[in-house]
Scaffold this active site. Structure first.
Site, mmCIF file in Angstrom:
data_model
loop_
_atom_site.group_PDB
_atom_site.id
_atom_site.type_symbol
_atom_site.label_atom_id
_atom_site.label_comp_id
_atom_site.label_asym_id
_atom_site.label_seq_id
_atom_site.Cartn_x
_atom_site.Cartn_y
_atom_site.Cartn_z
ATOM 1 C CG ASP A 7 28.355 -14.752 -2.717
ATOM 2 O OD1 ASP A 7 27.811 -15.753 -3.242
ATOM 3 O OD2 ASP A 7 29.048 -14.817 -1.682
ATOM 4 C CB CYS A 64 26.041 -16.207 -0.264
ATOM 5 S SG CYS A 64 25.653 -16.662 1.432
ATOM 6 C CB THR A 66 26.509 -20.806 4.066
ATOM 7 O OG1 THR A 66 26.643 -19.390 4.277
ATOM 8 C CG2 THR A 66 27.877 -21.453 4.100
ATOM 9 C CG HIS A 97 3.717 -19.781 12.493
ATOM 10 N ND1 HIS A 97 3.927 -20.671 13.523
ATOM 11 C CD2 HIS A 97 2.526 -20.131 11.933
ATOM 12 C CE1 HIS A 97 2.912 -21.519 13.594
ATOM 13 N NE2 HIS A 97 2.060 -21.217 12.627
ATOM 14 C CG HIS A 132 1.247 -16.744 13.725
ATOM 15 N ND1 HIS A 132 1.977 -17.428 14.672
ATOM 16 C CD2 HIS A 132 0.268 -17.589 13.319
ATOM 17 C CE1 HIS A 132 1.480 -18.648 14.814
ATOM 18 N NE2 HIS A 132 0.434 -18.767 14.010
#
Ligand code: RB5
Length: 148
Positions: A7, A64, A66, A97, A132
């Protein structure tokens, strides 16, 4: 081929991600945005995630402010396991994992060199499989709306 999207807040970190892809000789498809004009991060997270879910791109990297919002949006697309990451250890483990197929980064959180290290390790680490794989299979089952 790696899907990239951001963004308006993530855009400043995008050149650093592209620099790592170029350094590693990995091709990418940029789904925008390409300016600082305010846009809605779910739109761009979904564009990159859809390309990964459709098999057009193998994995995706979204950005973005954060890394949280665009990562949440990407992770809502069926077939996507997106990790929002601010350290190299988690980036590595999300591949080993969890077979994360998308990485979300925050341009307001990370410095460029740390972000580049995170991208490098995330791109270069393969899924370990074995025990996993069974657990990732359970995540995928939840993604399909099934119960465990
Ligand atoms: C945009 O201001 C900001 O909210 C967005 O980039 C992101 O950080 C949301 O999670």
């Amino acid at each position: 081929m790696i899907a990239i999207a951001c963004d308006h807040a993530g855009i400043d970190l995008k050149p650093s991600v592209i620099a790592v892809l170029d350094e590693l000789g990995i091709t990418y498809k940029d789904f925008g945005t390409n300016s600082h004009e305010s846009v809605d991060y779910p739109v761009y997270g979904a564009k990159a995630a859809q390309a990964v879910a459709d098999g057009v791109c193998e994995r995706g990297i979204v950005l973005c402010g954060t890394g949280v919002g665009i990562g949440m949006a990407a992770g809502k697309v069926h077939g996507i396991r997106c990790v929002t990451c601010s350290d190299t250890y988690s980036a590595k483990m999300s591949r080993l994992h969890n077979d994360a197929n998308m990485l979300a980064l925050g341009s307001r959180v990370l410095g460029t060199e740390l972000a580049k290290d995170i991208v490098r390790v995330w791109l270069m680490t393969a899924f370990e499989g074995e025990r996993h794989a069974r657990r990732v299979g359970m995540i995928n089952k939840l993604d399909r709306g099934e119960t465990l």
